[in-house]
Scaffold this motif. Structure first.
Motif, PDB file in Angstrom:
ATOM      1  N   GLN A   1       1.056  -1.338  -0.064  1.00 41.57           N
ATOM      2  CA  GLN A   1      -0.063  -0.176  -0.076  1.00 41.57           C
ATOM      3  C   GLN A   1       1.019   1.283   0.072  1.00 41.57           C
ATOM      4  N   ARG A   2       1.950   1.504   0.718  1.00 40.96           N
ATOM      5  CA  ARG A   2       2.901   2.330   0.721  1.00 40.96           C
ATOM      6  C   ARG A   2       3.483   2.738  -0.433  1.00 40.96           C
ATOM      7  N   LEU A   3       3.971   1.601  -1.193  1.00 38.98           N
ATOM      8  CA  LEU A   3       4.432   1.604  -2.690  1.00 38.98           C
ATOM      9  C   LEU A   3       3.542   2.012  -3.537  1.00 38.98           C
ATOM     10  N   LYS A   4       2.406   1.770  -3.353  1.00 35.39           N
ATOM     11  CA  LYS A   4       1.234   2.300  -4.250  1.00 35.39           C
ATOM     12  C   LYS A   4       0.988   3.731  -4.116  1.00 35.39           C
ATOM     13  N   LEU A   5       1.077   4.343  -2.848  1.00 38.20           N
ATOM     14  CA  LEU A   5       0.731   5.685  -2.630  1.00 38.20           C
ATOM     15  C   LEU A   5       1.979   6.403  -3.224  1.00 38.20           C
TER      16      LEU A   5
ATOM     17  N   GLU B   1       1.902   9.519  -5.837  1.00 43.58           N
ATOM     18  CA  GLU B   1       2.446  10.916  -5.532  1.00 43.58           C
ATOM     19  C   GLU B   1       3.493  11.149  -6.719  1.00 43.58           C
ATOM     20  N   ARG B   2       4.354  10.042  -7.050  1.00 47.08           N
ATOM     21  CA  ARG B   2       5.284  10.317  -8.268  1.00 47.08           C
ATOM     22  C   ARG B   2       4.528  10.743  -9.466  1.00 47.08           C
ATOM     23  N   LYS B   3       3.275   9.963  -9.813  1.00 42.89           N
ATOM     24  CA  LYS B   3       2.929  10.526 -10.943  1.00 42.89           C
ATOM     25  C   LYS B   3       2.317  11.759 -11.022  1.00 42.89           C
TER      26      LYS B   3
ATOM     27  N   GLU C   1       6.287  15.724  -4.229  1.00 40.20           N
ATOM     28  CA  GLU C   1       7.476  15.379  -3.536  1.00 40.20           C
ATOM     29  C   GLU C   1       7.197  14.766  -2.258  1.00 40.20           C
ATOM     30  N   LYS C   2       7.964  13.835  -1.721  1.00 36.32           N
ATOM     31  CA  LYS C   2       7.663  13.039  -0.590  1.00 36.32           C
ATOM     32  C   LYS C   2       7.961  13.856   0.709  1.00 36.32           C
TER      33      LYS C   2
ATOM     34  N   PRO D   1      -1.393  23.757  -1.680  1.00 34.22           N
ATOM     35  CA  PRO D   1      -1.905  23.362  -2.954  1.00 34.22           C
ATOM     36  C   PRO D   1      -2.705  22.431  -3.293  1.00 34.22           C
ATOM     37  N   ALA D   2      -3.343  22.559  -4.394  1.00 33.21           N
ATOM     38  CA  ALA D   2      -4.292  21.044  -4.626  1.00 33.21           C
ATOM     39  C   ALA D   2      -3.310  19.821  -5.131  1.00 33.21           C
ATOM     40  N   GLU D   3      -1.882  20.013  -5.394  1.00 28.30           N
ATOM     41  CA  GLU D   3      -1.296  18.918  -5.620  1.00 28.30           C
ATOM     42  C   GLU D   3      -0.871  18.283  -4.407  1.00 28.30           C
ATOM     43  N   VAL D   4      -0.650  19.032  -3.490  1.00 29.70           N
ATOM     44  CA  VAL D   4      -0.187  18.563  -2.140  1.00 29.70           C
ATOM     45  C   VAL D   4      -1.398  17.966  -1.443  1.00 29.70           C
ATOM     46  N   LEU D   5      -2.558  18.668  -1.413  1.00 31.32           N
ATOM     47  CA  LEU D   5      -3.799  17.969  -0.734  1.00 31.32           C
ATOM     48  C   LEU D   5      -4.326  16.716  -1.561  1.00 31.32           C
ATOM     49  N   ALA D   6      -3.729  16.598  -2.866  1.00 34.04           N
ATOM     50  CA  ALA D   6      -4.117  15.384  -3.509  1.00 34.04           C
ATOM     51  C   ALA D   6      -3.839  14.149  -2.951  1.00 34.04           C
ATOM     52  N   GLY D   7      -2.766  14.080  -2.258  1.00 42.08           N
ATOM     53  CA  GLY D   7      -2.108  12.931  -1.527  1.00 42.08           C
ATOM     54  C   GLY D   7      -2.785  12.663  -0.128  1.00 42.08           C
ATOM     55  N   LYS D   8      -3.662  13.459   0.159  1.00 43.27           N
ATOM     56  CA  LYS D   8      -4.528  13.263   1.553  1.00 43.27           C
ATOM     57  C   LYS D   8      -5.730  12.721   1.285  1.00 43.27           C
ATOM     58  N   LYS D   9      -6.195  12.077   2.238  1.00 45.57           N
ATOM     59  CA  LYS D   9      -7.711  11.838   2.276  1.00 45.57           C
ATOM     60  C   LYS D   9      -8.705  12.731   2.588  1.00 45.57           C
TER      61      LYS D   9
END
Length: 269
Positions: free
Chosen positions: A148-152, A156-158, A162-163, A176-184
């Motif tokens: 699951q971590r690798l999938k996330l 994020e890489r796509k 940045e991590k 920004p929206a790009e940062v919030l995209a990685g959050k549920k």
């Protein structure tokens, strides 16, 4: 002379004959036919002589050689047996083929067997598999979390996130929206939910009203049988009342008087 006792096969009985000292094994068959004419000469090539111990003496050996050295007057006993003719061959290949089929049908499935304690081997194997599954539970959960971590991280890489930025700014609502995209995110729009529920209720009420209207229309177009019977009785009652009233009116009205007879003399008859 040598006394020879020959045990023959069915339907022939035990044969006895006297053979000269110089008689050979091959000379016994003509002697048998000479003493027993019923014995067919056609069996000469299909029978052989053997001792009771199973030895087959050569055809050119003397009958006297079968006697023991101690007893020269001993009775010679022989066995007359028919020859068993061979088949066409191929029996060995058939046996090998059958053996191959039997070996291919062998199975190593002994799950229905029991051990010395009376438990079935299948039960023991299932218990071992369950124990191994429970032991490998932490490793399996760790592998699932890692996947699951690798999938996330791949997602994020796509998205070009940045991590470090995603981990530090994911809790910031102004990020920004790009940062919030990685959050549920939790979808919490009460107005939308109320409108959606209201639309569902309106559709449900409209369908119920249409069905009720259809049922009432069916009842009006097809009245029950009892109502038709009651209406028929009422009509018959009204018709009977009308006929009764008419008959009463006719009985109360006087009949027209019969015209007086015209005098014949007035007529000039």
């Amino acid at each position: 002379m040598n006394s020879v006792l020959i045990q023959a096969f069915a339907p022939f009985q035990t044969l006895t004959l006297s053979a000269p000292e110089s008689a050979k094994i091959s000379d016994l068959l003509p002697l048998i036919h000479e003493k027993y004419p019923a014995f067919p000469t056609s069996l000469t090539s299909s029978v052989l002589f053997s001792t009771h111990s199973g030895q087959v003496p050569p055809a050119d050996s003397l009958v006297s050689d079968l006697k023991s050295l101690d007893a020269s007057d001993e009775l010679v006993t022989l066995r007359l047996s028919p020859r068993v003719l061979g088949g066409k061959g191929g029996f060995g290949s058939q046996l090998r083929a059958a053996g191959g089929r039997m070996s291919s049908q062998k199975t190593n499935n002994n799950d229905s067997c029991r051990d010395l304690t009376g438990r079935r081997l299948s039960t023991i194997k299932e218990a071992k598999k369950l124990a191994e599954y429970i032991e490998s539970e932490p490793a399996r959960l760790a592998a699932k979390a890692e996947a699951q971590r690798l999938k996330l991280e791949n997602l994020e890489r796509k998205l070009g996130i940045e991590k470090s930025a995603s981990s530090s700014k994911s809790n910031d609502p102004n990020a920004p929206a790009e940062v919030l995209a990685g959050k549920k995110h939790r979808f919490d729009d009460t107005e939308y939910l109320e409108k959606s529920q209201e639309l569902k209720d309106n559709v449900k009420n409209a369908v119920s009203a249409a069905l009720l209207k259809k049922k009432k229309k069916a009842k009006l177009s097809h009245p029950p049988a009892e109502d038709s019977k009651e209406k028929g009785k009422e009509k018959e009652k009204v018709v009977a009342e009308k006929e009764t009233a008419k008959a009463t009116m006719l009985s109360a009205t006087p009949l027209n008087p019969v015209p007086a007879a015209v005098a014949l003399d007035a007529v000039g008859a």
